[in-house]
Structures are given as structure tokens and as C-alpha cells.
Design an enzyme around this catalytic site. Structure first.
Site, mmCIF file in Angstrom:
data_model
loop_
_atom_site.group_PDB
_atom_site.id
_atom_site.type_symbol
_atom_site.label_atom_id
_atom_site.label_comp_id
_atom_site.label_asym_id
_atom_site.label_seq_id
_atom_site.Cartn_x
_atom_site.Cartn_y
_atom_site.Cartn_z
ATOM 1 N N GLY A 307 0.807 -1.221 0.000
ATOM 2 C CA GLY A 307 0.000 0.000 0.000
ATOM 3 C C GLY A 307 0.839 1.269 0.000
ATOM 4 C CB SER A 308 -0.076 4.634 1.192
ATOM 5 O OG SER A 308 -1.283 4.686 0.454
#
Length: 598
Positions: A307-308
Site C-alpha cells: 500500500g501507501s
């Protein structure tokens, strides 16, 4: 009355015999019986033989005494040959053939080997097998009577009944006094910390052969050989840090009803791993009692879309390449449509965002545009320099290879820029972030304690100036962005959140996410990277139903840093001091109202 007396005219003995019946016929009434002739000779021979036997006995005694004194002084002889280990050997650790010990970086014992007794039977010599099975089942709690009887009914001359008995079991079995049972001395690996360092240590089989973890990777060193003695292994792990990490992960797993968790603490200046935890875990003293899922090392073997957290690499790449500066930015007003896919922000600001805002608000749109400006080819090369595209090198057999996209074009660059489309292990993520914050040098991670006198091999992957900027941006995420719950007063924590849907059967599963927070501290002079990962956490009333990384992973780091900072000798600072604020200042250049999200 007759009388028998010894007559002695000189030193020679005589025997004088008086006969009362003939006493009147004798002039002197005495009859002297003298030992003459053959009797005298016999007496003399007996005496000489006694003297000779005494001389021979004395001679033999002197010979034996001399021999014993000689053996004692020389150390030679039959006794010494029977016990060669007591001879004049050079003292070498574990020269007795026992598997060597494993310790943590401070010398705390993690694995050792103990002498144990194993029970075997000669079935043909057992008189009443049914009775013996009944008696043994009352001593061996983990074996049923039927199981023991089955072994005793074997046609073999030798059957193992139970390996590695406890001293109490051996005593009770010995007290049975049953013929046909025997004990054999063996060795058993013992892990005094139980499950605390299970995935890293691994375990051995019944024959003390390493079959997982460092027990397997360093099996040759730990067991030794005919040419070399077994030698001790000192890990980089600190059991105090390991315990704190495991404790916090367990606590938050329960709080968010997660099915698993993982965590890691790494020294960014040496690459040494001080804590590596994967949950659920297992007790290496009895590995067969646990499922394969419990033995799976999520830190080094598991690979996930992170993810981020990948926005850390994308932002560092763009700043380092010079395609954008801190004062630059991108329009994040509308989602991006690309090849049938829609790229949008989870917490849209719907406006132009500066680079610091894109990072601290975790904008997918802004990050994707940032990566496109660098280009797919350079993007791939940059991630390769950080060790994210190859199987990492570390002293463990359980290491997962990253899952790369089948092709790497614009769409892949855009999705990978914010952590989708490329799966890596938490270990790879942590090593890459270490390089971003430590001045820009990639150092291979290790689970072995490094010798301070030996130089560390490092590879410069980004400029020192870029690394300095990234530290400030990561601090900004905790101060004003999605990672505010990772704050630990005085320790200047910085980091990045990451929430990604799990991939099952080639499709994203919206109901299951992996949340993570990768961080470093203290950000004015980073020394440690801390990563916390939760597998399928659920929101609760305390998080208002949210399950994102800002709610479920970031708090783990905040609590953990507050616990381990003093142990690691990191002195807290006054965060509001002018000196610290100046050191951590980064221009945001915002054009909108500041709103933090999680």
C-alpha cells in the site's frame, strides 16, 4: 603321667618325652627325643620356603607399587585410553560434540542442548506386554496404552518407545523394574525463551538437525564436523526489544481481531535486526503441536502489496531525480482514468496538492502523476537499487521472492507508485526505508550481530540531501498527516501508513486488508526503522469502525517506540524547542485548508 617338653641345650630345638610306664627301667628316668635326620631336614625346608615366599611377595609388591606411581606421573595406561576426552586436549568450545548454543546480542541464551534419556524396548524380552503398556501409559501422559502396546507387539528386536524423557519420567520407569526396557542417552535442543524468537531461531528434528530458521541456515556451524568444533552463534536480536514488539503486536491483534501480525526493528546504520516477530507463532520446543500457518514467517517469507508505504520510495525517487521539487505539486482534483482503471484518493482533497501534502495526505492521484514524470524504466531501476525486485539476502532459509507484474508500463508504474501491483516482504520494505532515511545508503539486513571493528558494506542509492528531505516529510506525516497516532513524546517518530486490500485468487478482496506503518526514529538523526503490520484487522467502536493503518498499525509503533527508546539509549528531546523545529522544518506550500485524515 607322661610329659612332653622342649629341651634346648643350645639355640636348636629339641623334644623331650617322658614315659611313666618305663620310668623305673631307666637310670635317669628320662627319654630324650631329638629331631634329627629327615624330620630336622623337613623343618628346615619349611622354614626356608616361608622365607622365600616372603621375599617373593615383597618383590612383587615393590614392582606393582612402582608401576602405579609411573602411571600416575605419565598419564598413560589403560584408564586414560578409555576416556580420551580427559587427556591433554586443547580446550575448544563444545568439543564434546554437542550442538552449540545460540545467544542474543547481549549474551542471553536462546537455544542450548541438554542430555536426556530415551526409552527403548526389546519386545521379545518383555514378559507381559499388556501389563507393561498399562504401567507405561500412566507415566507417559502423551501416549495411550494402545499406542504403547502396538509398539511392544512389534516383531522387531528394537523399538523406540519414547525419545527424550524428562528426569521424572525416567525415574518412574526405572522404578518399574521391568525387564526388556532400556535407556539410551541422547541430546535434545531446548529453547528457554519459548515462542518469543521462534521464527528466527527455527528448530531441529529428533536427531538435532536444523530444519528451520537459523538452526537450519547455520546447521554446519552449530553442529560442527570431524574437522571443526561446533561454535556458538550470536544473533543481532535483543530479546528485550523482541519481547516489547511481540507484546504490542499481540495486544493490537486482539484489539482489532486480526488474524495475524508482523513487526521488525532494524538498525539503519548497520542493517542489524533487533526484533523480528510474526504472529501467530509457535513454541520451538514442541513444533509438531502447531500448524504450518503458525510456523510461517510473515516478515521474511510473506510477500504483500504494502500500500501507501511505497509512496516513500516514489517521492524519494522523484525528488532525487529532480523531476519535482518540494515546492512543486500536482492537481489531485479528479481521479485518473487509465486503461479501464480508476485511480482515486481515499480521502480526496479535490485540489492541487504540493509534494509534502501529497505525501502526508497519502494522495494516490498525486503520487501516480509523480511516478509518471519519472517514467516506467527509471521507476523500475530505482526500486531495483533498493533491493525490492529480487529475493533479499539474509541468513534465513525462509525468504520470499517479490511478485513482479508481468509487464511494467505506465499503468503499472502508476499503481506500483502507491503500493499496488508489486508484492514484497516486510523485510524488503524495511531495508529500503532504512536506505531512504540513513543518508541514502543501502545496507544488507542481517540477523547476525556485526563486529563493530569490521567495516559495513553500503551502496549509495539516493543523495544525502534527498534522504534529509525524506526524513522531514516522514516526520510531517506523524505531526500533521495520517500517522499522528504513531507519535511517541520526545522521540521524533516519522513514518508512512499503508493500507492494501489482500489479493486472493487473482482478485482484490475488499473485506480483507493488510495495514502497515513503516517508521524511523529519531528523525533528526535516525537510528532505527520500526515496522508494524496487521493482517485483516477489524474496526471497532474506538476507531469509529475504521480499519486503516492510521488506526490499527500506527498506534503500535507509538507505544513500542516509547517502550524501547530508553532501552536503546535514545534520549528524548524537547519537540517544541527551536532547535528541533528548525531541524525538522519542511515547507508545505499548501493552497488549501489543512485537514488530516487517517
Amino acid at each position: 603321667m607322661s610329659e612332653l617338653t622342649w629341651l634346648s641345650k643350645s639355640h636348636r630345638p629339641r623334644l623331650n618325652l617322658k614315659n611313666p610306664l618305663n620310668a623305673h627301667k631307666s637310670d635317669d628316668n628320662n627319654v630324650a627325643l631329638r629331631l634329627e635326620g629327615s624330620a630336622k631336614e623337613t623343618l628346615e625346608q619349611g622354614r626356608n620356603r616361608l622365607v622365600m615366599a616372603g621375599v617373593i611377595f615383597a618383590f612383587c609388591f615393590v614392582i606393582l607399587a612402582g608401576r602405579l606411581v609411573g602411571l600416575a606421573l605419565s598419564g598413560d595406561g589403560d584408564t586414560a585410553r578409555a576416556f580420551p576426552e580427559k587427556s591433554n586436549q586443547k580446550p575448544v568450545a563444545f568439543s564434546d560434540g554437542m550442538r552449540a548454543e545460540i545467544r542474543d546480542r547481549n549474551g542471553v541464551l536462546l537455544a542450548t542442548t541438554l542430555k536426556t534419556a530415551s526409552l527403548f524396548a526389546e519386545p521379545k524380552n518383555v514378559m507381559d506386554r499388556q501389563e507393561l503398556a498399562s504401567k507405561l501409559s500412566r507415566v507417559l501422559d502423551d501416549m495411550s496404552e494402545a499406542m504403547i502396546l502396538s509398539k511392544l507387539s512389534s516383531a522387531k528386536n528394537f523399538v523406540w518407545l519414547k525419545r527424550n524423557l524428562t528426569p521424572t519420567q525416567q525415574y518412574r520407569i526405572n522404578a518399574l523394574g521391568v525387564p526388556g526396557l532400556h535407556f539410551k542417552e541422547e541430546e535434545k535442543r531446548f529453547y528457554p525463551m519459548g515462542a518469543l524468537v521462534s521464527h528466527l531461531l527455527g528448530y531441529t528434528d529428533l536427531d538435532n538437525l536444523g530444519i528451520a530458521g537459523v538452526e537450519k541456515y547455520f546447521n554446519g556451524q552449530l553442529s560442527g564436523s570431524k574437522e571443526t568444533a561446533a561454535s556458538e552463534l550470536n544473533l543481532s536480536i535483543d530479546v528485550r526489544i523482541q519481547h516489547a514488539m511481540r507484546d504490542e503486536l499481540t495486544r493490537h491483534m486482539s484489539m482489532f481481531q486480526a488474524i495475524g501480525a508482523a513487526g521488525l526493528v532494524m538498525d539503519v546504520k548497520t542493517g542489524e535486526i533487533l526484533a523480528m516477530v510474526s504472529l501467530p507463532d509457535f513454541d520451538p520446543n514442541r513444533p509438531n503441536d502447531f500448524s504450518s500457518d503458525s510456523k510461517f514467517n510473515k516478515v521474511s517469507l510473506g510477500v504483500y502489496e504494502m500500500g501507501s508505504t511505497f509512496k516513500t520510495f516514489t517521492t524519494a525517487m522523484a525528488l532525487d531525480a529532480g523531476t519535482i521539487g518540494l515546492h512543486g505539486g500536482y492537481d489531485a482534483t479528479k481521479p485518473i482514468k487509465k486503461a479501464g482503471f480508476l485511480i482515486r484518493d481515499d480521502h480526496p482533497k479535490k485540489r492541487w496538492l504540493s509534494v509534502p501534502e501529497i505525501y502526508m495526505y497519502s494522495s494516490n492521484i498525486g503520487t501516480a502523476k509523480m511516478a509518471i514524470d519519472v517514467g516506467p524504466k527509471n521507476h523500475k531501476a530505482f526500486l531495483g537499487k533498493l533491493g525490492l525486485l529480487e529475493k533479499p539476502s539474509i541468513e534465513l532459509p525462509e525468504v520470499g521472492a517479490p511478485i513482479l507484474p508481468p509487464r511494467w508500463n505506465s499503468l503499472e508504474t502508476m499503481t506500483i507508485s502507491y503500493g499496488h501491483g508489486l508484492s514484497v516482504s516486510p523485510l524488503q520494505l524495511s531495508a529500503g526505508v532504512s536506505a531512504v532515511v540513513n543518508g541514502g545508503a543501502y545496507i544488507n539486513p542481517t540477523v547476525i550481530r556485526r563486529d563493530p571493528a569490521v567495516g559495513i558494506v553500503a551502496r549509495q542509492v539516493i543523495k544525502t540531501k534527498t534522504s534529509d528531505t525524506m526524513r522531514k516529510l516522514m516526520r510531517l506525516v506523524v505531526e500533521q498527516g495520517t500517522g499522528s497516532k504513531a507519535a511517541a513524546k520526545g522521540y521524533l517518530v516519522g513514518g508512512k501508513t499503508g493500507t492494501a486490500e489482500k489479493v486472493e485468487g487473482g482478485r482484490y478482496k475488499r473485506s480483507a486488508v493488510v495495514t502497515s506503518f513503516v517508521s524511523a526514529f529519531p528523525m533528526n538523526d535516525p537510528r532505527y526503522v520500526v515496522l508494524a503490520v496487521m493482517d485483516e484487522p477489524k474496526g471497532n467502536a474506538k476507531t469509529h469502525g475504521f480499519r486503516g493503518a492510521g488506526w490499527t498499525a500506527a498506534p503500535i509503533v507509538g507505544r513500542l517506540v516509547a517502550r524501547i527508546g530508553p532501552i536503546l539509549g535514545i534520549a528524548p528531546v524537547e519537540e517544541e524547542s527551536e532547535k528541533v523545529k528548525r531541524a525538522m522544518f519542511v515547507p508545505i506550500n499548501s493552497k488549501g485548508k489543512k485537514v488530516a485524515s487517517f
